[in-house]
Design an enzyme around this catalytic site. Structure first.
Site: not given
Ligand code: GLC
Ligand code: MG
Length: 521
Positions: A220, A260
């Site tokens: 993430d 991501e």
């Molecule tokens: C990532 C997640 C998102 C979250 C962010 C901050 O981008 O996909 O849902 O809000 O991290 O934690």
């Protein structure tokens, strides 16, 4: 020479997938938002047992791997992306035993389980943070602490960095008498990757989940991992080594690592050489109601042409952070994008509910839109209480009232539903042509995007997408080696076109906005 010439003239690009490939290179990946997928105990929150009860459905959908967004212990300020324990299960979702059964049952179906790994920050409720605040070793430097600057008698943050959500990225902590960095909410203090002990802790967390049988991770928010892009890539490589070393020493499982990062293409591509199997490709999310066939071809070109040799492509069309596909671009474009995602080379990513064409739920709350998340409404299984998601009439987010007619049970028995279209296309992913065939993309008659997937003659799939509001007639003989007669396989819903008929490849009529798929096998 003749072949070379033909390639230059007729093929806009070719993409060959290597023949020895790992399971994840052509997987159909299904993103589950556990709180909204299926509630097994009637508390209005989806849970792990709920997912287990729906494994049949996922196997039937030809899913290869499930990715679960966070199920860790959390105070749910950011819906689980604020973990207070990276190796514990949030009671709302069930127990560790439930998780173990989920892994086992999923493997019984020959599907894989992928977890969200949240390395960038923890919750401020995490024991590490509490100890860091208190100055207990070795936790003192697990987070990014900085002294403030005194300005006119008041404490000012060390610099002007802004949080991605809102306000300063620094929050003052009275007890520690310092500011801590948080790229997201103040409840999500950033972890400090310049601290060796922290680096080791994170590796142990990966090992913990691998021991539970997890087959890979979606990492993430990687751009915020370290405020230095090079160190960032270096950490990725270290995690790759941890995962590979575990496989080598313990279980020989080939694991996938995905990240991501909503950055530009060149930043994204560097992940491929940093041990990451693929960074999520959000390119298809740039398609909008006004996109033309040429715009879309340009998107495909930029995604594929810049890929390193032998790297695995992937196509994300929706997730828990963006409006749903059909709400974003309307039903016609959505069916077109579904065909792209499922039939272009490599990994297809489906966000739960997109396979039945679920739109965003209407927003009832006045809270800022980031926290209402209309794309996270409960899965619409059938037309019973709470859309069959829960026996409780009160669910954590309201069910979209359109569930009475838009639900899986109903879609299953309507031949021309979004779901049956999705399923028909997804089932082609078993064909060699789709799994590992070449790709050719063309724009025909100005506004028809046409692409073929082809392994050898008599093993081809053709997809035609009419981006215009007019009828178009196209000649598929423009593709190399096309059979003059092609079997019409499936069209986007609502056109009344029946499958199975043979059509002349040199004169194919496509209704306005339609997507048509042909198979030559
Ligand atoms: C990532 C997640 C998102 C979250 C962010 C901050 O981008 O996909 O849902 O809000 O991290 O934690
Ligand atoms: Mg529940």
């Amino acid at each position: 020479m003749k072949i070379f010439f033909a390639l230059c003239v007729t093929t806009l690009f070719l993409c060959t997938v290597k023949s020895h490939h790992s399971w994840w290179q052509s997987m159909s990946l299904y993103q589950i938002y556990p709180r909204s997928f299926m509630d097994s105990d009637g508390d209005g929150n989806g849970d792990l047992r709920g997912i287990i009860n729906k494994l049949d459905y996922l196997a039937d959908l030809k899913v290869d791997a499930l990715w679960l967004t966070p199920i860790y212990k959390s105070s749910m300020v950011d819906n689980g992306y604020d973990a207070s324990n990276f190796t514990g299960i949030n009671y709302m979702f069930g127990t560790m035993q439930d998780f173990e059964s989920l892994v086992k049952r999923t493997h019984d179906y020959s599907m894989k389980v992928l977890m969200d790994c949240i390395p960038t920050y923890s919750s401020d409720q995490h024991e590490w943070f509490q100890k860091s605040v208190a100055g207990d070793e070795p936790y003192t430097d697990y987070y990014v602490w900085k002294e403030g600057k005194k300005d006119d008698g008041t404490m000012q943050p060390p610099n002007n960095w802004r949080s991605v959500f809102n306000g300063s990225a620094w929050t003052w902590n009275d007890k520690r008498q310092a500011f801590y960095l948080h790229q997201f909410t103040p409840s999500q203090p950033d972890l400090n990757y310049r601290n060796k002990d922290l680096v080791e802790e994170m590796k142990d967390i990966l090992r913990f989940w691998m021991k539970k049988g997890v087959d890979g991770f979606r990492i993430d928010a990687t751009p915020y991992l370290v405020e230095n892009q090079n160190l960032n890539y270096e950490m990725m490589q270290q995690w790759r080594d941890v995962v590979d070393e575990y496989a080598k020493k313990v279980d020989q499982v080939s694991r996938v690592l995905m990240v991501e990062d909503y950055a530009n293409i060149s930043t994204i591509m560097k992940y491929y050489s940093s041990g990451i199997n693929f960074p999520f490709n959000f390119g298809l999310m740039d398609i909008n109601n006004l996109s033309t066939a040429t715009d879309v071809k340009n998107i495909l070109d930029s995604c594929i042409l810049k890929m390193p040799n032998g790297a695995t492509a992937n196509w994300v069309v929706g997730n828990h952070d963006n409006p749903r596909l059909v709400s974003r671009i309307g039903i016609h474009r959505a069916t077109a994008v579904t065909a792209l995602a499922l039939l272009l080379p490599a990994v297809a990513v489906t966000y739960y509910g997109d396979e039945i064409g679920m739109p965003d739920a209407p927003i009832f709350s006045k809270a800022p839109s980031k926290f209402t998340d209309p794309e996270r409404s409960p899965m619409q299984w059938n037309n019973s209480t709470s859309a069959g998601f829960s026996t409780n009439i009160k669910t954590w987010r309201p069910v979209n009232p359109n569930y009475k007619t838009l639900n899986l049970a109903f879609a299953k028995v309507s031949d021309d539903s979004y779901y049956n279209y999705y399923k028909a296309l997804a089932s082609l992913r078993n064909m060699h042509a789709v799994r590992s065939g070449n790709l050719q993309v063309k724009v025909l008659e100005n506004d028809v995007l046409a692409f073929s997937r082809n392994k050898k003659k008599k093993n081809s799939v053709y997809v035609l997408i009419n981006f215009s509001e007019q009828n178009k007639t196209v000649n598929l003989m423009e593709f190399e080696n096309t059979d003059p007669e092609l079997a019409f396989y499936r069209a986007s819903p609502g056109l009344g076109l029946t499958s199975g008929s043979l059509m002349n490849a040199n004169e194919i009529n496509i209704p306005p906005t339609a997507t048509m798929v042909f198979v030559d096998s």
